[in-house]
Design an enzyme around this catalytic site. Structure first.
Site, mmCIF file in Angstrom:
data_model
loop_
_atom_site.group_PDB
_atom_site.id
_atom_site.type_symbol
_atom_site.label_atom_id
_atom_site.label_comp_id
_atom_site.label_asym_id
_atom_site.label_seq_id
_atom_site.Cartn_x
_atom_site.Cartn_y
_atom_site.Cartn_z
ATOM 1 N N ASP A 120 3.323 7.572 5.936
ATOM 2 C CA ASP A 120 2.396 6.489 5.614
ATOM 3 C C ASP A 120 0.966 7.014 5.724
ATOM 4 O OD1 ASP A 120 0.900 4.234 5.298
ATOM 5 O OD2 ASP A 120 1.911 3.037 6.841
ATOM 6 N N SER A 132 -1.016 -5.829 2.917
ATOM 7 C CA SER A 132 -0.713 -5.330 4.257
ATOM 8 C C SER A 132 -1.885 -4.564 4.880
ATOM 9 C CB SER A 132 0.527 -4.428 4.214
ATOM 10 O OG SER A 132 0.342 -3.360 3.297
ATOM 11 N N HIS A 144 -1.856 2.999 5.359
ATOM 12 C CA HIS A 144 -2.222 2.105 6.442
ATOM 13 C C HIS A 144 -2.919 2.909 7.543
ATOM 14 C CE1 HIS A 144 1.114 -0.003 4.338
ATOM 15 N NE2 HIS A 144 0.354 -1.066 4.572
#
Length: 568
Positions: A540, A304, A543
């Site tokens: 998060d 990802s 990312h």
């Protein structure tokens, strides 16, 4: 008696008259012989073979002159099957110029045609002596239809000396006179200037100091004046002209990376530009990038974090698109975390920008261990989606994010080779074995003449107070770090370099680890989901927000692609 005396010829006068006539005839004969010997006679047709399948032809004629203006003296050394017909020990003491029109086409499958004429000369003005060396074909990317007209001549003492007739080497010196100065397209990366050959001054005239020395080296002598730049070393500079797009202008940012849409108010994290310490990298130019990939496929393969970079690339490229309807996903898919494979077509440039999910690059499967059927990772078998990638023109790989003890079940009954499931294997050993499998697949199935391969290094996480599943956070960060605690490369990067050294196919590392390590402010944190959704999943800090840090990764990719194009 007087008349007879006036017409008589004395012996003394007769001797002077005879001597004058004889001396004149001798002088005329000597002058004729000198003219003949001072003007070399060349064959009307001469063949130069630049590799197989090429038969360049040059027509030579002779003239006389006293001056040469605006000339380039180029010495060329080529390898491969060059000058198979002989043509050795050619030397002259006068000069050689290109007369009328000469065409040079250095690409494969093209002829090289030139009309050459030779003259005598005493002066050389505005001359440039260049010694060019090349392997195989000459300047395959650069100089085509290189023409010069209306040239004068020069004196190049022994400029053609001892042209070896072997098939492995041709060393030639060609004096190209130019008044149109159309040589600007010459690729200077393939040129070495012999500094002992000329002296220049302010009025543009140069005088030759010696004869051309043909290089005997069999390999290319690379210029050391321009060292490769380590773009991974540098600093972040605040630049108010960034970002290059917004969440309004780009429709491809999915929820997890769209921090502004999810309520993040500060904007400074979008305005930092990476500045290498030893060089400059170009600002991303969407039109130029699309032209680089025109008619090609640009493919991102990985986890990802690579999808993060792929979405950034889509957004950057949209800056050059006038009609957004001319860009679409081939199967009509909308970008989400659930679907892993996407192919976006840019119709105006006939190219695709694709993403294929592959967390480990090797095959995730199942195997029976005792009475149970367990999920395993086949570290000796390539991901089954690999057949979709091998025809790509540019591939950007990554894997690192999922190689953790938690996601690999601490290596207990998880890694599989053949029919054997290892009861326990540490993650570093498994990672190395998986990369060896990936490298072997590339060496077997990827054609380096068609496909450029990149591998993006591991991207750092910035969890504080715990890991992603144990209360780790990064919400308070709003500025890059002034320094990082990292003193050595991550182990995964070291393993990657070891594997690449054993591979046959060239792979360029996009080393983004250290530069991203400063950007604790660039993660979504709590802004990785819509405001109304539950925050039970934690923050998060792995990312990256878009626009943001992955845009810099793509600027580095753009830099390398430009460099590769200019260097070929």
């Amino acid at each position: 008696m007087e008349k007879q005396k006036s017409f008589s010829i004395k012996p003394t006068r007769f001797m002077v008259f005879s001597f004058t006539i004889s001396f004149s005839l001798s002088l005329l004969a000597f002058f004729s012989i000198w003219v003949i010997h001072s003007t070399p006679i060349l064959h009307q047709e001469t063949h130069f073979e630049f590799g197989s399948g090429h038969d360049p032809v040059g027509d030579f004629s002779t003239n006389s002159s006293n001056e040469v203006k605006d000339a380039i003296l180029i010495g060329t050394q080529l390898k491969e099957s060059v000058n198979t017909s002989g043509f050795s020990n050619f030397s002259r003491k006068d000069s050689l110029i290109l007369h009328q029109e000469t065409h040079f086409d250095f690409g494969s499958g093209h002829d090289l045609v030139g009309d050459f004429s030779t003259n005598s000369s005493n002066e050389v003005e505005d001359a440039i002596l260049i010694n060019t060396q090349s392997k195989e074909s000459v300047n395959t990317s650069g100089v085509s239809n290189f023409s010069k007209k209306d040239s004068d001549l020069s004196d190049t003492q022994d400029s053609f000396s001892h042209l070896n007739g072997s098939v492995s080497e041709l060393i030639s010196s060609v004096l190209i006179a130019h008044k149109q100065k159309s040589y600007k397209s010459l690729d200077l990366d393939e040129v070495v200037i012999n500094g002992n050959a000329l002296i220049g001054n302010e009025n543009g005239s140069e005088s030759l100091l010696g004869k051309v020395e043909a290089s005997k080296n069999s390999d290319i002598q690379e210029s050391t004046s321009r060292k490769p730049c380590d773009v991974s070393k540098g600093k972040w500079v605040f630049d108010d002209s960034y970002p290059l797009y917004t969440n309004v202008t780009c429709p491809f940012i999915d929820e997890g990376f769209s921090c502004q849409t999810n309520g993040r108010l500060d904007k400074d994290y979008m305005k930092w530009r990476w500045q290498p310490q030893d060089c400059d990298i170009p600002r991303f130019n969407a039109t130029a990038m699309l032209n680089l990939i025109r008619g090609k496929s640009l493919v991102f393969v990985g986890d990802s974090i690579n999808r993060n970079q792929w979405e950034s690339m889509l957004c950057l490229l949209m800056g050059a698109i006038k009609d957004p309807k001319r860009v679409y996903e081939a199967r009509g898919r909308r970008i989400t975390k659930e679907k892993g494979n996407y192919c976006f077509k840019f119709l105006d440039y006939k190219c695709t920008v694709e993403f294929y999910v592959s967390h480990y690059l090797v095959h995730e499967g199942k195997a029976r261990v005792g009475k149970k059927r367990l999920q395993t990772l086949r570290i000796d078998t390539m991901d089954r989606g690999a057949s979709r990638w091998k025809g790509a023109d540019i591939i950007v790989f990554n894997t690192a994010h999922w190689w953790s003890h938690f996601k690999t079940k601490s290596g207990v009954n998880y890694y599989q080779e053949g029919q054997q499931v290892h009861p326990h294997l540490d993650v570093s050993t498994a990672f190395q074995k998986a990369l060896m499998t990936w490298g072997s697949w590339l060496d077997k199935y990827i054609d380096p003449q068609k496909t450029k391969v990149f591998f993006r290094s591991s991207a750092p996480s910035h969890f504080r107070g715990g890991q992603w599943n144990a209360g780790g956070h990064c919400r308070e960060a709003s500025q890059p770090l002034n320094e990082t605690a990292r003193t050595t490369p991550p182990e995964k990067n070291i393993i990657l370099e070891e594997v690449l050294r054993q591979m046959k196919i060239p792979v360029t590392i996009l080393n983004i680890t250290s530069l991203s390590d400063y950007r604790v402010d660039g993660h979504p944190s709590v802004y990785g989901r819509s405001p109304g959704k539950s925050s039970s999943g934690g923050q998060d800090c792995s990312h990256w927000c878009l626009p943001g840090v992955p845009d810099t990764w793509n600027e580095l990719l753009y830099f390398y692609l430009q460099s590769n194009t200019q260097g070929t």
